[in-house]
Write an enzyme that holds these catalytic residues in place. Structure first.
Site, PDB file in Angstrom:
ATOM      1  N   GLN A   1      -4.869  -1.673   9.245  1.00  0.00           N
ATOM      2  CA  GLN A   1      -4.647  -2.986   8.617  1.00  0.00           C
ATOM      3  C   GLN A   1      -5.267  -4.093   9.479  1.00  0.00           C
ATOM      4  O   GLN A   1      -5.017  -4.176  10.674  1.00  0.00           O
ATOM      5  CB  GLN A   1      -3.134  -3.220   8.435  1.00  0.00           C
ATOM      6  CG  GLN A   1      -2.778  -4.502   7.715  1.00  0.00           C
ATOM      7  CD  GLN A   1      -3.334  -4.561   6.286  1.00  0.00           C
ATOM      8  OE1 GLN A   1      -3.257  -3.605   5.536  1.00  0.00           O
ATOM      9  NE2 GLN A   1      -3.905  -5.695   5.928  1.00  0.00           N
TER      10      GLN A   1
ATOM     11  N   LYS B   1       0.843  -1.201   0.000  1.00  0.00           N
ATOM     12  CA  LYS B   1       0.000   0.000   0.000  1.00  0.00           C
ATOM     13  C   LYS B   1       0.872   1.243   0.000  1.00  0.00           C
ATOM     14  O   LYS B   1       0.612   2.207  -0.722  1.00  0.00           O
ATOM     15  CB  LYS B   1      -0.953  -0.019   1.208  1.00  0.00           C
ATOM     16  CG  LYS B   1      -2.070  -1.029   1.020  1.00  0.00           C
ATOM     17  CD  LYS B   1      -2.863  -1.305   2.270  1.00  0.00           C
ATOM     18  CE  LYS B   1      -3.805  -2.498   2.017  1.00  0.00           C
ATOM     19  NZ  LYS B   1      -4.536  -2.928   3.195  1.00  0.00           N
TER      20      LYS B   1
ATOM     21  N   ASP C   1     -11.219   2.526   3.286  1.00  0.00           N
ATOM     22  CA  ASP C   1     -11.471   1.094   3.066  1.00  0.00           C
ATOM     23  C   ASP C   1     -12.956   0.841   2.765  1.00  0.00           C
ATOM     24  O   ASP C   1     -13.324  -0.239   2.309  1.00  0.00           O
ATOM     25  CB  ASP C   1     -11.063   0.285   4.311  1.00  0.00           C
ATOM     26  CG  ASP C   1      -9.740  -0.446   4.108  1.00  0.00           C
ATOM     27  OD1 ASP C   1      -9.398  -0.742   2.941  1.00  0.00           O
ATOM     28  OD2 ASP C   1      -9.059  -0.728   5.114  1.00  0.00           O
TER      29      ASP C   1
END
Ligand code: NAP
Length: 279
Positions: free
Chosen positions: A96, A52, A119
């Site tokens: 995460q 990422k 997200d």
């Protein structure tokens, strides 16, 4: 011979488009930054986090790294999220997953401001998705839509079957396909006569989390097959939820694993980061 849907190539195309868009924003004085929080040092999570960060670097998004010890208490993580929520320099916040067991994933994800929820997991983002409103899209399903569109596969009016109903793949996938005017069926572990249902699909999406479960018996001749699964086979090679070799000759188009859906998830995360400055 089926057409291979090349996720690597399509992901690169989108990355390059985003890079250009970000550089235009920069010229206009608008920077984009993404805060990436990792708790503990799970090896797979570290790989995802690094990928990422690399994607951010390529596109021109600043990534701010927060590495917390595995025994960090939940309150401390919540405090960090609050600080980042209030920081005007931070556009997106990503925690995460998975988190250590002593933390409640739901509480943490709900603590992220819906304005920075890149997200797309916050209930407000999910609600907007189902209402057809503008907002952050769940990255993997949004990537699947891009794969189909950029491969010129028509979605409107098509019979789409999704195997799997998770909050991160199956359900948002259904919402996005509905938006594209498909007729959508979601199957899951309690579904009866699964093969009969999957065989109706013009577009079959496997997000079942079972190695090579989708064999030729599950697939209609000439269907498009999208394989979201990621596993290691008996030879330690990456494979998906679909038995690629068994299905390949029967279908019109199929995504490989690796190189299909996988590369799209990070790119759509980047797209959500850019979305924070689009309006
Ligand atoms: P998940 O949370 O485990 O959900 C699996 C779903 O499949 C559940 O809804 C389950 O039904 C259903 N299912 C399980 N066994 C079944 C069976 N025998 N017949 C029919 N349905 C069955 O998995 P997920 O998070 O959605 O992920 C799915 C796969 O995609 C995994 O391999 C994961 O690693 C991969 N993935 C890839 C990406 C990417 O970027 N490429 C991103 C996310 C996930 P119930 O609801 O009834 O239990």
């Amino acid at each position: 011979m089926a057409k291979l849907i090349d996720g690597k190539k399509i992901a690169q195309e989108i990355k390059d488009e985003l890079k250009e868009e970000v550089s235009r924003f920069k010229e206009a004085g608008r920077k984009i930054s993404l805060a990436v929080i990792q708790v503990g040092n799970d090896a797979a999570s570290s790989v995802y986090v690094n990928n990422k960060k690399k994607a951010c670097e390529y596109i021109g998004i600043e990534s701010l790294s927060y590495q917390l010890a595995a025994d960090t208490v939940q309150e401390e993580l919540l405090k960090l999220i609050t600080t980042l929520n209030e920081d005007e320099q931070v556009n997106g916040i990503l925690v995460q997953l998975p988190l250590p067991e002593h933390m409640d994933e739901d509480t943490i994800l709900k603590a992220i401001s819906p304005k920075k929820d890149v997200d797309g997991f916050h209930p407000i983002s999910v609600g907007r998705l189902w209402l057809g409103e503008k907002g952050f899209l769940s990255c993997t399903p949004a990537g699947v839509i891009q794969l189909l569109k950029r491969s010129n596969i028509e979605i409107e009016g098509k019979e789409c079957v999704i195997v799997g109903r998770s909050n991160i793949v199956g359900k948002p996938m259904a919402a996005l396909l509905l938006r594209e005017n498909a007729t959508v069926t979601i199957a899951h572990s309690k579904t009866k006569n699964l093969q009969e249902i999957t065989k109706r699909a013009d577009i079959l999406i496997a997000a079942v989390g079972k190695k090579k479960m989708i064999t030729a018996e599950y697939v209609k001749e000439g269907a498009v097959v999208i394989d979201v699964g990621i596993h290691r086979d008996e030879n330690n090679r990456l494979c998906g939820d679909v038995d690629f070799e068994a299905v390949e000759d029967k279908v019109l188009a199929i995504t490989p694993v690796p190189g299909g859906v996988g590369p799209m998830t990070i790119v759509m995360l980047m797209d959500n980061c850019v979305e924070t400055v689009r309006n």
